[in-house]
Motif scaffolding. Structure first.
Motif, PDB file in Angstrom:
ATOM      1  N   PRO A 131       0.820  -1.220   0.000  1.00  0.00           N
ATOM      2  CA  PRO A 131       0.000   0.000   0.000  1.00  0.00           C
ATOM      3  C   PRO A 131       0.850   1.265   0.000  1.00  0.00           C
ATOM      4  O   PRO A 131       1.821   1.359   0.765  1.00  0.00           O
ATOM      5  CB  PRO A 131      -0.808  -0.131   1.300  1.00  0.00           C
ATOM      6  N   GLU A 132       0.498   2.185  -0.881  1.00  0.00           N
ATOM      7  CA  GLU A 132       1.199   3.462  -1.070  1.00  0.00           C
ATOM      8  C   GLU A 132       2.576   3.297  -1.703  1.00  0.00           C
ATOM      9  O   GLU A 132       3.309   4.286  -1.845  1.00  0.00           O
ATOM     10  CB  GLU A 132       1.320   4.240   0.243  1.00  0.00           C
ATOM     11  N   GLY A 133       2.928   2.067  -2.093  1.00  0.00           N
ATOM     12  CA  GLY A 133       4.186   1.855  -2.782  1.00  0.00           C
ATOM     13  C   GLY A 133       5.391   2.300  -1.970  1.00  0.00           C
ATOM     14  O   GLY A 133       5.446   2.110  -0.741  1.00  0.00           O
ATOM     15  N   ARG A 134       6.347   2.925  -2.624  1.00  0.00           N
ATOM     16  CA  ARG A 134       7.579   3.344  -1.946  1.00  0.00           C
ATOM     17  C   ARG A 134       7.331   4.353  -0.837  1.00  0.00           C
ATOM     18  O   ARG A 134       8.155   4.516   0.072  1.00  0.00           O
ATOM     19  CB  ARG A 134       8.540   3.949  -2.966  1.00  0.00           C
ATOM     20  N   ASN A 135       6.225   5.069  -0.942  1.00  0.00           N
ATOM     21  CA  ASN A 135       5.940   6.107   0.050  1.00  0.00           C
ATOM     22  C   ASN A 135       5.257   5.562   1.296  1.00  0.00           C
ATOM     23  O   ASN A 135       5.096   6.289   2.285  1.00  0.00           O
ATOM     24  CB  ASN A 135       5.046   7.193  -0.573  1.00  0.00           C
ATOM     25  N   GLY A 136       4.828   4.307   1.245  1.00  0.00           N
ATOM     26  CA  GLY A 136       4.138   3.727   2.392  1.00  0.00           C
ATOM     27  C   GLY A 136       5.091   3.007   3.309  1.00  0.00           C
ATOM     28  O   GLY A 136       6.237   2.676   2.948  1.00  0.00           O
ATOM     29  N   PRO A 137       4.656   2.734   4.532  1.00  0.00           N
ATOM     30  CA  PRO A 137       5.517   1.982   5.461  1.00  0.00           C
ATOM     31  C   PRO A 137       5.808   0.590   4.921  1.00  0.00           C
ATOM     32  O   PRO A 137       4.960  -0.024   4.283  1.00  0.00           O
ATOM     33  CB  PRO A 137       4.689   1.935   6.745  1.00  0.00           C
ATOM     34  N   LEU A 138       7.009   0.109   5.201  1.00  0.00           N
ATOM     35  CA  LEU A 138       7.415  -1.201   4.692  1.00  0.00           C
ATOM     36  C   LEU A 138       6.538  -2.304   5.273  1.00  0.00           C
ATOM     37  O   LEU A 138       6.207  -3.277   4.587  1.00  0.00           O
ATOM     38  CB  LEU A 138       8.887  -1.454   5.034  1.00  0.00           C
ATOM     39  N   VAL A 139       6.159  -2.157   6.519  1.00  0.00           N
ATOM     40  CA  VAL A 139       5.378  -3.181   7.209  1.00  0.00           C
ATOM     41  C   VAL A 139       4.116  -2.540   7.764  1.00  0.00           C
ATOM     42  O   VAL A 139       4.142  -1.426   8.298  1.00  0.00           O
ATOM     43  CB  VAL A 139       6.204  -3.814   8.354  1.00  0.00           C
ATOM     44  N   ARG A 140       2.994  -3.241   7.647  1.00  0.00           N
ATOM     45  CA  ARG A 140       1.715  -2.788   8.199  1.00  0.00           C
ATOM     46  C   ARG A 140       1.055  -3.934   8.948  1.00  0.00           C
ATOM     47  O   ARG A 140       1.346  -5.111   8.697  1.00  0.00           O
ATOM     48  CB  ARG A 140       0.763  -2.341   7.090  1.00  0.00           C
ATOM     49  N   THR A 141       0.121  -3.567   9.797  1.00  0.00           N
ATOM     50  CA  THR A 141      -0.723  -4.590  10.404  1.00  0.00           C
ATOM     51  C   THR A 141      -1.776  -5.021   9.402  1.00  0.00           C
ATOM     52  O   THR A 141      -2.028  -4.342   8.396  1.00  0.00           O
ATOM     53  CB  THR A 141      -1.418  -4.054  11.658  1.00  0.00           C
ATOM     54  N   LEU A 142      -2.440  -6.108   9.697  1.00  0.00           N
ATOM     55  CA  LEU A 142      -3.493  -6.590   8.812  1.00  0.00           C
ATOM     56  C   LEU A 142      -4.633  -5.572   8.731  1.00  0.00           C
ATOM     57  O   LEU A 142      -5.167  -5.314   7.643  1.00  0.00           O
ATOM     58  CB  LEU A 142      -4.009  -7.940   9.319  1.00  0.00           C
ATOM     59  N   SER A 143      -5.007  -4.999   9.847  1.00  0.00           N
ATOM     60  CA  SER A 143      -6.097  -4.018   9.834  1.00  0.00           C
ATOM     61  C   SER A 143      -5.724  -2.793   9.018  1.00  0.00           C
ATOM     62  O   SER A 143      -6.580  -2.210   8.328  1.00  0.00           O
ATOM     63  CB  SER A 143      -6.455  -3.605  11.265  1.00  0.00           C
ATOM     64  N   SER A 144      -4.452  -2.396   9.041  1.00  0.00           N
ATOM     65  CA  SER A 144      -4.011  -1.254   8.237  1.00  0.00           C
ATOM     66  C   SER A 144      -4.065  -1.595   6.747  1.00  0.00           C
ATOM     67  O   SER A 144      -4.500  -0.778   5.925  1.00  0.00           O
ATOM     68  CB  SER A 144      -2.591  -0.847   8.634  1.00  0.00           C
ATOM     69  N   HIS A 145      -3.643  -2.788   6.394  1.00  0.00           N
ATOM     70  CA  HIS A 145      -3.762  -3.233   5.000  1.00  0.00           C
ATOM     71  C   HIS A 145      -5.222  -3.192   4.562  1.00  0.00           C
ATOM     72  O   HIS A 145      -5.557  -2.682   3.479  1.00  0.00           O
ATOM     73  CB  HIS A 145      -3.235  -4.667   4.866  1.00  0.00           C
ATOM     74  N   LEU A 146      -6.091  -3.752   5.366  1.00  0.00           N
ATOM     75  CA  LEU A 146      -7.500  -3.849   5.006  1.00  0.00           C
ATOM     76  C   LEU A 146      -8.117  -2.464   4.827  1.00  0.00           C
ATOM     77  O   LEU A 146      -8.843  -2.215   3.856  1.00  0.00           O
ATOM     78  CB  LEU A 146      -8.254  -4.630   6.086  1.00  0.00           C
ATOM     79  N   ALA A 147      -7.801  -1.552   5.724  1.00  0.00           N
ATOM     80  CA  ALA A 147      -8.340  -0.196   5.622  1.00  0.00           C
ATOM     81  C   ALA A 147      -7.889   0.476   4.339  1.00  0.00           C
ATOM     82  O   ALA A 147      -8.684   1.157   3.652  1.00  0.00           O
ATOM     83  CB  ALA A 147      -7.904   0.625   6.832  1.00  0.00           C
ATOM     84  N   TYR A 148      -6.643   0.272   3.974  1.00  0.00           N
ATOM     85  CA  TYR A 148      -6.134   0.877   2.736  1.00  0.00           C
ATOM     86  C   TYR A 148      -6.859   0.313   1.518  1.00  0.00           C
ATOM     87  O   TYR A 148      -7.324   1.062   0.643  1.00  0.00           O
ATOM     88  CB  TYR A 148      -4.632   0.643   2.608  1.00  0.00           C
ATOM     89  N   TYR A 149      -6.960  -1.005   1.468  1.00  0.00           N
ATOM     90  CA  TYR A 149      -7.580  -1.614   0.280  1.00  0.00           C
ATOM     91  C   TYR A 149      -9.062  -1.278   0.178  1.00  0.00           C
ATOM     92  O   TYR A 149      -9.612  -1.180  -0.920  1.00  0.00           O
ATOM     93  CB  TYR A 149      -7.373  -3.130   0.299  1.00  0.00           C
ATOM     94  N   GLN A 150      -9.697  -1.081   1.317  1.00  0.00           N
ATOM     95  CA  GLN A 150     -11.122  -0.741   1.275  1.00  0.00           C
ATOM     96  C   GLN A 150     -11.360   0.693   0.826  1.00  0.00           C
ATOM     97  O   GLN A 150     -12.395   0.987   0.227  1.00  0.00           O
ATOM     98  CB  GLN A 150     -11.742  -0.954   2.667  1.00  0.00           C
TER      99      GLN A 150
END
Length: 1015
Positions: A270-289
């Motif tokens: 999520p957010e490519g190079r500008n995003g954090p290298l590691v996210r929680t599952l809930s953070s991934h889900l929020a981004y994709y939604q």
């Protein structure tokens, strides 16, 4: 010193074995390292079987030279004695300079190729993990990785594994390597490893089990606090996981004394190079939604947990998967993916475009994008399509009927060949490249590595171009399929039609008899056959297209009838699924009225016309006449001959009606690569989203039906003459088209106004000639009146001299005498549209020469003649308009209708054609344009008359298309009236607006007629 003759013999032998530098090869074979085996035919044959014998020999000498003194002999002896090892080792050395260098640096690694047991043929992740188990730092990991790579390459070059298995093994090796790298990183920072749960999700080719020899390994990192940790520890866990992930990436990506393994690329996060290298599952889900773009869901199609916390990885995939299979419902999903593919091609440097194996037109991406698009659209309702592997998904698409079996087979073969090319290009130096080399030596090695031993360079180029052409053609066919976008726009519940959902949808769409419609759907789509599977894909979309008409129930019923007639024909459903806008075109035709479906059901094979980009182009008169005359010539008698001519007429009437209807509706679906389709296509055909110009459609129908009628009369005339007189009639005979027929303006239900003229052949008695000519006319009339299910073709001869009281056929001399002595103004008027249409061409031309002075009188008409024409027009309005007909809505005789416009234009012709050559035409619109150009009528008034004439003509055509029988006024039945409105471009519920518009247009035309005709 070697004698010259012996050296020449050695060189010849080496050349025969595939060496290109026999001098160097001979020297290497005589080197001390190969002492005692240089002349062994087994070794020479094995070297000659490799992709590059020169490279294989050089690398072998280097390998033997690098062995400890005690092991040299053992290697040579084993090499000569053990064929499996010999084939594997020399195969690798001849295909990969990089792996030859590795063996020279690590001379004992050749032992990795000794085993040839069955269990070793297709190792999985566990076997590769075992091979990497002793690696405890980045350097030893690279060495162990290359050692494992040796065995994969050996199986590849020896043909033990195919390209898909090789790609899967490479992905499994990458999985094992990521796990080993994570273990090394965790050992280096045990406190970080204890502070988090980290899952590594493979994406792209690694996730899809189809990795290259050298490729970025795309990953996404997901983290969570350790089991039992407080939620407040999440930030610390993310920081620890980020350090582990970054270290893992460096272990694989950095270059050290042993080179690099491959870059680990996390830019698909999520957010490519500008995003954090590691996210929680809930953070991934929020981004994709909330924020993810279409391409991100396409990338997630191949997501697969490969390393780290497996439970967290599986949870990530399970959580994200529903979003992936909802992506096709996003607005503009299909166009977005299509644009993304075009951007990829556009960004390829021009100098590399023709050599780009992966990204260029006809390359690997064309296959992958087409397959992924189909997966995302159809995989919402069909879980069998949800594979990360391109070839597995392609096989599933074929099994489910979404792709034709033959197309799938061709794509599979092409993709395997192109991937094999890519693999072997990269294997040579273990460099990440997708460019086909341009050096002849490289091409020769590549061709030989693929088994092309006869002229390998030419054979490689030929095979590559052939497969690329197949890929490009099928990519455009599948990737730009209009049906695909339509299916993508359906809600998930609409794709698989349960009875309750189907009933609700049918009622909402406007089906009047949902119970009958459900029976049709059940008959069409039930069962497990391939036919039913394809129908289940087509029907949800077709239902919507039928509903965009005035009579959805009729459209669905017609589709069932056509499918019952053609369902066992292999090409029918394939045509609807694959070819351009064929499915939408069929839906438009079946739901627009009675005429076109009736024609189609009598000749269902004509469905094929709807899928051909040029299938709806009207055929010219010469080709029609040639086909009909050939059919007549094959018939046993006159009745069979006319039946054959009617068969051609039926098909061509359907072609014209379909072009008219499709042009009136407009069809959706861009051409491949967003380009416009050829200009010679009929109005409104595939690729035209907007309805065609009404005037163009009127001209198309008028010209096509007139040409078809002329060809049919020519065939009927030939059949009659052949049956009664053999090759030649005793009199020359010509048919003259009159009225709309002569003006190229026939409608679907128009009679054919004609005159018959004959001229006795030399030496033939006039009475005998007249008897033959009258017999021809009588027999033609009889044959054309034989009852059939086709629209009738009625001959009307009332415009002949003396009308119904005159003879049906006259000689040219008789016509001349009559017109010289008895011709009246109305006859000069009628002759304005006279044009030869069939029979003796020379006689037809002489008839035209005869009548030209009558219809284009020098100095025009006198006042008395003009008054007579006006009187005749007024009388016709008073006497011929049907009782009770609304004069404001009668297309032919009503106010501002066809008669008003035509008589006005024809008066211009009678008065001015002698001085204005442009007026000497049988066509109304052409004559009106000429009158305007000659300033006989202002441009604005000419446009008013033209608009009214086109509209009135379309109303008559619409009535015939909708009701299946001719009519001159709007239907009274509500559904038929709505169908006429839909044909004329009016949305449902706006028929009142249509009637108002018609009255307004014709009222304005009548005002011009009052000024110009009755002035």
């Amino acid at each position: 010193m070697t004698a010259p003759g012996r050296r020449s013999s050695t060189f010849t032998r080496l050349l025969r074995h595939g060496f290109t530098d026999p001098s160097t090869a001979a020297r290497l074979l005589e080197s001390p390292e190969l002492a005692g085996v240089s002349t062994d035919p087994v070794l020479l044959d094995a070297l000659g079987a490799t992709a590059d014998p020169d490279l294989a020999l050089l690398s072998l000498v280097r390998l033997v030279e690098a062995q400890p003194e005690d092991d040299r002999r053992a290697l040579i002896d084993t090499l000569i004695a053990a064929k499996p090892l010999r084939d594997r080792l020399l195969g690798v050395l001849g295909a990969s300079e990089a792996l030859g260098d590795h063996l020279a640096r690590h001379p004992r690694d050749w032992h990795a190729l000794v085993r040839y047991e069955h269990a070793d043929l297709h190792p999985g992740i566990e076997e590769f993990e075992s091979g990497l188990a002793e690696a405890d730092d980045p350097v030893s990991l690279r060495v162990a990785y290359r050692r494992c790579l040796l065995s994969i390459a050996a199986r590849d070059v020896c043909g033990t594994t195919d390209v898909a298995q090789t790609a899967a093994e490479l992905a499994d090796l990458a999985t094992a390597t990521l796990r080993a790298a994570l273990a090394i990183a965790s050992a280096a920072a045990p406190e970080d490893a204890a502070a988090c749960r980290l899952a590594v999700i493979a994406m792209g080719k690694c996730g899809g089990h189809e990795l290259n020899y050298v490729s970025d390994v795309d990953v996404i990192f997901v983290a969570a606090p350790p089991e039992g940790a407080a939620s407040a520890d999440e930030t610390k866990s993310l920081q620890a996981a980020g350090r582990l992930a970054a270290h893992l990436m460096r272990i694989c990506s950095d270059t050290n004394i042993e080179g690099t393994i491959w870059p680990v690329d996390a830019n698909l996060r999520p957010e490519g190079r500008n995003g954090p290298l590691v996210r929680t599952l809930s953070s991934h889900l929020a981004y994709y939604q909330r924020w993810a773009k279409t391409w991100e869901f396409q990338a997630l199609l191949k997501a697969r947990p490969v390393a780290g916390d497996s439970e967290l990885g599986e949870e990530y995939v399970a959580t994200i998967a529903p979003l992936v299979w909802q992506a096709a419902e996003r607005e503009n999903f299909v166009p977005d993916v299509q644009r993304m593919r075009r951007r990829v091609v556009d960004n390829i440097p021009a100098a590399e475009l023709d050599r780009e194996l992966k990204l260029g037109p006809g390359g690997l991406r064309d296959v992958e994008f087409a397959v992924q698009m189909l997966q995302l659209v159809h995989g919402r309702s069909d879980p069998s399509l949800r594979s990360g592997s391109t070839l597995e998904a392609l096989q599933a698409l074929a099994a489910g009927g979404y792709v034709g079996r033959a197309d799938a087979t061709r794509l599979d073969e092409a993709y395997r060949f192109l991937r094999a090319m890519e693999h072997h290009i990269q294997l040579y130096r273990l460099r990440r490249t997708h460019l086909v080399p341009d050096d002849e030596a490289d091409l020769r090695r590549l061709g030989r590595s693929l088994g092309l031993r006869t002229d390998p360079v030419a054979s490689l180029n030929q095979a590559w171009r052939k497969h690329a052409a197949v890929v490009r053609r099928l990519h455009e066919k599948l990737f730009y399929r209009p049906l695909l976008d339509a299916v993508a726009q359906l809600a998930p519940g609409e794709i698989r039609l349960s009875p309750d959902a189907a009933r609700e949808r049918l009622v909402a769409l406007g089906y009047m008899d949902p119970a009958a419609a459900l029976r049709h759907l059940e008959a069409l789509a039930s069962g497990v056959s391939r036919k039913a599977a394809i129908q289940r894909t087509l029907l949800p979309v077709l239902l919507g297209w039928f509903a965009d008409s005035a009579d959805p129930d009729a459209g669905l019923l017609g589709f069932r009838k056509v499918s019952d007639a053609l369902g066992k024909t292999p090409w029918y459903l394939r045509l609807l699924r694959d070819e351009g806008a064929a499915a939408e075109n069929l839906a438009r035709v079946l739901s627009a009225g009675r005429l076109a479906p009736d024609l189609l059901l009598r000749a269902p094979e004509a469905v094929a016309l709807l899928g051909d980009p040029k299938g709806l182009l009207p055929r010219d008169r010469a080709h029609l006449e040639q086909e009909i005359l050939a059919a007549v010539g094959r018939a046993d008698d006159a009745e069979q001959a006319v039946a054959a001519a009617r068969g051609v007429r039926r098909r061509e009437l359907f072609r014209t009606a379909a072009a008219d209807l499709i042009g009136s509706y407009g069809t959706e679906g861009p051409a491949p690569d967003g380009e416009a389709h050829p200009a010679q296509e009929p109005p409104g055909h595939v690729g035209s989203e907007e309805p065609a110009d009404p005037g163009d459609l009127v001209d198309l129908v008028g010209g096509a039906v007139s040409d078809l009628t002329a060809a049919t009369l020519a065939g009927t005339l030939r059949a009659v003459v052949r049956a009664g007189w053999g090759d030649e009639l005793p009199t020359r005979f010509a048919i003259i088209g009159m009225g709309r027929f002569g003006g190229h303006e026939l409608g679907y239900g128009s009679d054919a106004d004609v005159l018959f003229v004959h001229e006795p052949r030399e030496g033939v008695d006039e009475q005998e000639a007249a008897k033959a000519a009258n017999a021809v006319v009588a027999e033609m009339s009889r044959l054309l009146q034989i009852p059939s299910g086709d629209p009738p073709l009625l001959i009307d001869t009332d415009l002949r001299p003396e009308g119904r009281n005159g003879p049906l056929v006259r000689t040219l001399k008789s016509y001349a005498a009559y017109y010289r002595r008895w011709a009246q103004v109305w006859e000069s008027h009628a002759l304005l549209r006279a044009e030869p249409v069939a029979g003796d061409a020379d006689l037809g031309r002489r008839f035209v020469d005869l009548i030209d002075p009558l219809r284009y009188p020098v100095e025009g008409l006198g006042d008395d003649a003009v008054r007579e024409i006006r009187r005749l027009k007024a009388r016709m309005e008073a006497e011929r308009l049907p009782r009770g007909a609304d004069p404001t809505l009668h297309a032919k005789l009503g106010r501002g209708g066809l008669s008003d416009v035509e008589w006005t234009v024809q008066l211009f012709q009678l008065q001015h054609a002698w001085a204005e050559p442009g007026l000497r035409t049988t066509r109304t619109r052409e004559a009106l344009a000429a009158a305007c150009a000659a300033r006989l009528i202002p441009g604005e008034e000419a446009e008013i008359l033209d608009e009214a004439w086109v509209l009135a003509t379309r109303v008559r055509n619409a009535v015939m298309l909708v009701r299946g029988r001719a009519g001159d006024t709007f239907p009274s039945h509500t559904r038929e009236l709505a169908a006429v409105g839909r044909y004329l471009g009016y949305e449902p519920g706006t028929v009142g607006e249509m009637i108002d518009d018609y009255r307004r247009v014709t009222r304005r035309a009548r005002a011009v007629v009052e000024d110009r005709f009755y002035e």
